[in-house]
Design a protein around this motif. Structure first.
Motif, PDB file in Angstrom:
ATOM      1  N   ILE A  18       0.838  -1.213   0.000  1.00 36.56           N
ATOM      2  CA  ILE A  18       0.000   0.000   0.000  1.00 36.56           C
ATOM      3  C   ILE A  18       0.864   1.251   0.000  1.00 36.56           C
ATOM      4  N   GLY A  19       1.761   1.348   0.970  1.00 39.13           N
ATOM      5  CA  GLY A  19       2.614   2.533   1.087  1.00 39.13           C
ATOM      6  C   GLY A  19       3.552   2.690  -0.091  1.00 39.13           C
ATOM      7  N   GLY A  20       4.152   1.569  -0.521  1.00 41.52           N
ATOM      8  CA  GLY A  20       5.086   1.626  -1.643  1.00 41.52           C
ATOM      9  C   GLY A  20       4.437   2.152  -2.908  1.00 41.52           C
ATOM     10  N   VAL A  21       3.272   1.607  -3.231  1.00 52.14           N
ATOM     11  CA  VAL A  21       2.577   2.061  -4.442  1.00 52.14           C
ATOM     12  C   VAL A  21       2.181   3.527  -4.315  1.00 52.14           C
ATOM     13  N   LEU A  22       1.601   3.894  -3.185  1.00 56.01           N
ATOM     14  CA  LEU A  22       1.138   5.278  -3.037  1.00 56.01           C
ATOM     15  C   LEU A  22       2.294   6.282  -3.061  1.00 56.01           C
ATOM     16  N   VAL A  23       3.421   5.930  -2.441  1.00 57.09           N
ATOM     17  CA  VAL A  23       4.568   6.850  -2.415  1.00 57.09           C
ATOM     18  C   VAL A  23       5.239   6.922  -3.785  1.00 57.09           C
ATOM     19  N   PHE A  24       5.653   5.763  -4.325  1.00 55.91           N
ATOM     20  CA  PHE A  24       6.413   5.774  -5.574  1.00 55.91           C
ATOM     21  C   PHE A  24       5.576   6.219  -6.771  1.00 55.91           C
ATOM     22  N   SER A  25       4.282   5.909  -6.751  1.00 56.20           N
ATOM     23  CA  SER A  25       3.429   6.339  -7.870  1.00 56.20           C
ATOM     24  C   SER A  25       2.870   7.743  -7.649  1.00 56.20           C
ATOM     25  N   ARG A  26       3.249   8.334  -6.508  1.00 50.14           N
ATOM     26  CA  ARG A  26       2.716   9.644  -6.134  1.00 50.14           C
ATOM     27  C   ARG A  26       1.184   9.631  -6.236  1.00 50.14           C
ATOM     28  N   ALA A  27       0.615   8.657  -5.530  1.00 50.72           N
ATOM     29  CA  ALA A  27      -0.848   8.479  -5.513  1.00 50.72           C
ATOM     30  C   ALA A  27      -1.415   8.323  -6.932  1.00 50.72           C
ATOM     31  N   PHE A  28      -0.778   7.446  -7.705  1.00 46.86           N
ATOM     32  CA  PHE A  28      -1.216   7.081  -9.058  1.00 46.86           C
ATOM     33  C   PHE A  28      -1.043   8.191 -10.097  1.00 46.86           C
ATOM     34  N   THR A  29      -0.214   9.188  -9.824  1.00 45.46           N
ATOM     35  CA  THR A  29      -0.012  10.271 -10.794  1.00 45.46           C
ATOM     36  C   THR A  29       1.342  10.191 -11.501  1.00 45.46           C
ATOM     37  N   ASN A  30       2.209   9.263 -11.110  1.00 49.03           N
ATOM     38  CA  ASN A  30       3.539   9.139 -11.701  1.00 49.03           C
ATOM     39  C   ASN A  30       3.465   8.266 -12.949  1.00 49.03           C
ATOM     40  N   THR A  31       3.305   8.880 -14.092  1.00 45.97           N
ATOM     41  CA  THR A  31       3.123   8.132 -15.341  1.00 45.97           C
ATOM     42  C   THR A  31       4.399   7.417 -15.798  1.00 45.97           C
ATOM     43  N   ALA A  32       5.554   7.761 -15.244  1.00 44.10           N
ATOM     44  CA  ALA A  32       6.793   7.076 -15.627  1.00 44.10           C
ATOM     45  C   ALA A  32       6.737   5.603 -15.234  1.00 44.10           C
ATOM     46  N   VAL A  40       1.767  -4.594 -16.607  1.00 42.92           N
ATOM     47  CA  VAL A  40       1.777  -4.968 -15.189  1.00 42.92           C
ATOM     48  C   VAL A  40       1.595  -3.751 -14.290  1.00 42.92           C
ATOM     49  N   MET A  41       2.177  -2.627 -14.654  1.00 40.52           N
ATOM     50  CA  MET A  41       2.175  -1.461 -13.777  1.00 40.52           C
ATOM     51  C   MET A  41       1.326  -0.304 -14.303  1.00 40.52           C
ATOM     52  N   SER A  42       0.242  -0.637 -14.967  1.00 42.94           N
ATOM     53  CA  SER A  42      -0.744   0.392 -15.308  1.00 42.94           C
ATOM     54  C   SER A  42      -1.339   0.889 -13.989  1.00 42.94           C
ATOM     55  N   ASN A  43      -2.102   1.947 -14.032  1.00 43.95           N
ATOM     56  CA  ASN A  43      -2.748   2.384 -12.780  1.00 43.95           C
ATOM     57  C   ASN A  43      -3.677   1.302 -12.233  1.00 43.95           C
ATOM     58  N   PHE A  44      -4.317   0.535 -13.124  1.00 44.95           N
ATOM     59  CA  PHE A  44      -5.137  -0.585 -12.663  1.00 44.95           C
ATOM     60  C   PHE A  44      -4.260  -1.630 -11.967  1.00 44.95           C
ATOM     61  N   GLY A  45      -3.118  -1.951 -12.566  1.00 46.30           N
ATOM     62  CA  GLY A  45      -2.190  -2.903 -11.955  1.00 46.30           C
ATOM     63  C   GLY A  45      -1.695  -2.420 -10.602  1.00 46.30           C
ATOM     64  N   LEU A  46      -1.375  -1.140 -10.507  1.00 47.17           N
ATOM     65  CA  LEU A  46      -0.935  -0.576  -9.231  1.00 47.17           C
ATOM     66  C   LEU A  46      -2.051  -0.622  -8.190  1.00 47.17           C
ATOM     67  N   LEU A  47      -3.269  -0.338  -8.637  1.00 47.53           N
ATOM     68  CA  LEU A  47      -4.413  -0.422  -7.721  1.00 47.53           C
ATOM     69  C   LEU A  47      -4.585  -1.849  -7.212  1.00 47.53           C
ATOM     70  N   MET A  48      -4.389  -2.833  -8.063  1.00 46.89           N
ATOM     71  CA  MET A  48      -4.518  -4.231  -7.641  1.00 46.89           C
ATOM     72  C   MET A  48      -3.421  -4.613  -6.643  1.00 46.89           C
ATOM     73  N   ILE A  49      -2.250  -4.009  -6.768  1.00 42.15           N
ATOM     74  CA  ILE A  49      -1.190  -4.234  -5.775  1.00 42.15           C
ATOM     75  C   ILE A  49      -1.643  -3.706  -4.420  1.00 42.15           C
ATOM     76  N   VAL A  50      -2.296  -2.552  -4.419  1.00 44.77           N
ATOM     77  CA  VAL A  50      -2.853  -2.004  -3.173  1.00 44.77           C
ATOM     78  C   VAL A  50      -3.914  -2.954  -2.614  1.00 44.77           C
ATOM     79  N   VAL A  51      -4.755  -3.505  -3.487  1.00 44.60           N
ATOM     80  CA  VAL A  51      -5.788  -4.444  -3.034  1.00 44.60           C
ATOM     81  C   VAL A  51      -5.145  -5.688  -2.414  1.00 44.60           C
ATOM     82  N   TRP A  52      -4.086  -6.211  -3.028  1.00 46.10           N
ATOM     83  CA  TRP A  52      -3.357  -7.319  -2.407  1.00 46.10           C
ATOM     84  C   TRP A  52      -2.865  -6.908  -1.022  1.00 46.10           C
ATOM     85  N   GLY A  53      -2.391  -5.689  -0.901  1.00 42.69           N
ATOM     86  CA  GLY A  53      -1.951  -5.190   0.408  1.00 42.69           C
ATOM     87  C   GLY A  53      -3.073  -5.216   1.427  1.00 42.69           C
TER      88      GLY A  53
END
Length: 135
Positions: A18-32, A40-53
């Motif tokens: 949860i924290g890793g995705v939110l910090v590194f993706s800057r709350a899903f705004t880091n398009t890099a 794998v790392m689309s915003n949907f993919g990142l959201l699913m990582i949070v759900v796993w968390g």
């Protein structure tokens, strides 16, 4: 097995996801991050990582045997480790760092993080299996 260690391990896995995705993706705004691995790392993919968390966090408070749940989590982490290794061998970390420092750091560590938690979840699976046989 030490119930407190298992609980803290599940909480740590949740915090990293949860924290890793939110910090590194800057709350899903880091398009890099998305650009470097759009599947794998689309915003949907990142959201699913949070759900796993969130699933790890929920599992931390289960009082009964979580052997098979931990086994499923170990397999899930294995899949992310394999995806990360494939990405590492086919892409340039330097290119990602050039695009964004946070994205570069994310791709540098996410597979190692998942490997560590894969080992933890496998240990829980194996340890709780032994406890059941001893009962």
């Amino acid at each position: 097995m030490k119930t407190k260690i298992v609980q803290l391990g599940f909480i740590a896995a949740a915090a990293m996801n949860i924290g890793g995705v939110l910090v590194f993706s800057r709350a899903f705004t880091n398009t890099a991050i998305n650009d470097a691995d759009p599947v794998v790392m689309s915003n949907f993919g990142l959201l699913m990582i949070v759900v796993w968390g969130l699933a790890y966090l929920g599992a931390a408070f289960i009082k009964s045997n979580v052997r098979w749940l931990a086994g499923a989590f170990a397999v899930e982490k294995l899949i992310y480790v394999v995806a990360w290794l494939a990405w590492i061998f086919q892409n340039s970390l330097q290119d990602v760092y050039s695009a964004d420092m946070f994205a570069g750091a994310f791709y540098s560590i996410y597979g190692l993080n998942d490997f560590i938690f894969m080992l933890f979840f496998a240990w829980v699976f194996k340890s709780q299996g032994l406890e059941c046989k001893e009962s």
